[in-house]
Write a protein that holds these residues in place. Structure first.
Motif, PDB file in Angstrom:
ATOM      1  N   GLU A 284       0.935  -1.022   0.579  1.00  0.00           N
ATOM      2  CA  GLU A 284      -0.067   0.040   0.258  1.00  0.00           C
ATOM      3  C   GLU A 284       0.879   1.218  -0.045  1.00  0.00           C
ATOM      4  O   GLU A 284       0.587   2.163  -0.814  1.00  0.00           O
TER       5      GLU A 284
ATOM      6  N   CYS B 205       1.991   2.074  -3.650  1.00  0.00           N
ATOM      7  CA  CYS B 205       1.208   1.713  -4.388  1.00  0.00           C
ATOM      8  C   CYS B 205       0.839   3.487  -4.084  1.00  0.00           C
ATOM      9  O   CYS B 205       1.113   4.805  -5.484  1.00  0.00           O
ATOM     10  N   ASP B 206       0.960   4.310  -3.035  1.00  0.00           N
ATOM     11  CA  ASP B 206       0.552   5.395  -2.701  1.00  0.00           C
ATOM     12  C   ASP B 206       2.355   6.736  -2.808  1.00  0.00           C
ATOM     13  O   ASP B 206       1.839   7.393  -3.888  1.00  0.00           O
TER      14      ASP B 206
END
Length: 142
Positions: free
Chosen positions: A115, A118-119
Motif C-alpha cells: 500500500e 502504491c501511494d
C-alpha cells in the motif's frame, strides 16, 4: 528548500545535502532503503543505455511523494521495450520514469509495504501529470 518544478499545485523540492542521509529511509523505509535505491539505478540502466552512473538528486514532493534523478545536463535516450517508447528526455524526466518503474515493481513485490509503494507511485504519477515532459513520461510508463 529550493523549488525545482511545479506541477499544477504539486511542487518538487530539491533535498538539501544535509538532509540526503534521511531521504532514502523516509521513503523506502529502513529495511528497503538500499534495495529501493539500487532498484531505481537498475531501472535507469535498463531503460537508458546512455546512462552510465553519476550523482543523483533527490526530490521531495508537496503531496508526500518523491523521486530521484541523475544530476546531468545531457538528455538521455529512454527506450521501453514493452511499449515501443523510444525518445530523448531530460535527466529529470528520465529520473521520474525510472522511479515510477521502481515504485511499481516494489508495489507488486513487497507485500508488507504494498500500500505504501502504491501511494508513493500515485503521488509521483500525479506530479508527473504536470511535468514539462508529461507526454513523454506518460508514453514511457504506458
Amino acid at each position: 528548500m529550493n523549488t525545482t518544478a511545479t506541477s499544477a499545485s504539486i511542487t518538487a523540492a530539491l533535498v538539501p545535502d544535509d538532509q540526503r542521509l534521511d531521504f532514502l529511509p523516509a521513503f523506502f523505509g529502513p529495511d528497503l532503503m538500499m534495495y529501493g535505491e539500487a532498484l531505481v539505478y537498475k531501472w535507469m540502466g535498463r531503460l537508458s543505455h546512455h546512462y552510465n552512473g553519476g550523482f543523483w538528486q533527490f526530490h521531495s514532493l508537496s503531496n508526500g511523494g518523491y523521486y530521484m534523478a541523475p544530476n546531468q545536463p545531457a538528455r538521455l535516450r529512454v527506450a521501453v521495450a514493452g511499449n515501443g517508447f523510444d525518445a530523448f528526455v531530460s535527466a529529470d524526466a528520465a529520473g521520474v520514469i525510472a522511479t515510477l518503474f521502481a515504485l511499481g515493481q516494489l508495489a507488486a513485490t513487497e507485500n508488507g509495504a504494498h500500500e505504501r509503494f502504491c501511494d508513493l507511485y500515485h503521488a509521483l504519477r500525479d506530479y508527473a501529470g504536470g511535468h514539462a515532459e508529461a507526454a513523454f513520461i506518460d508514453r514511457a510508463i504506458d
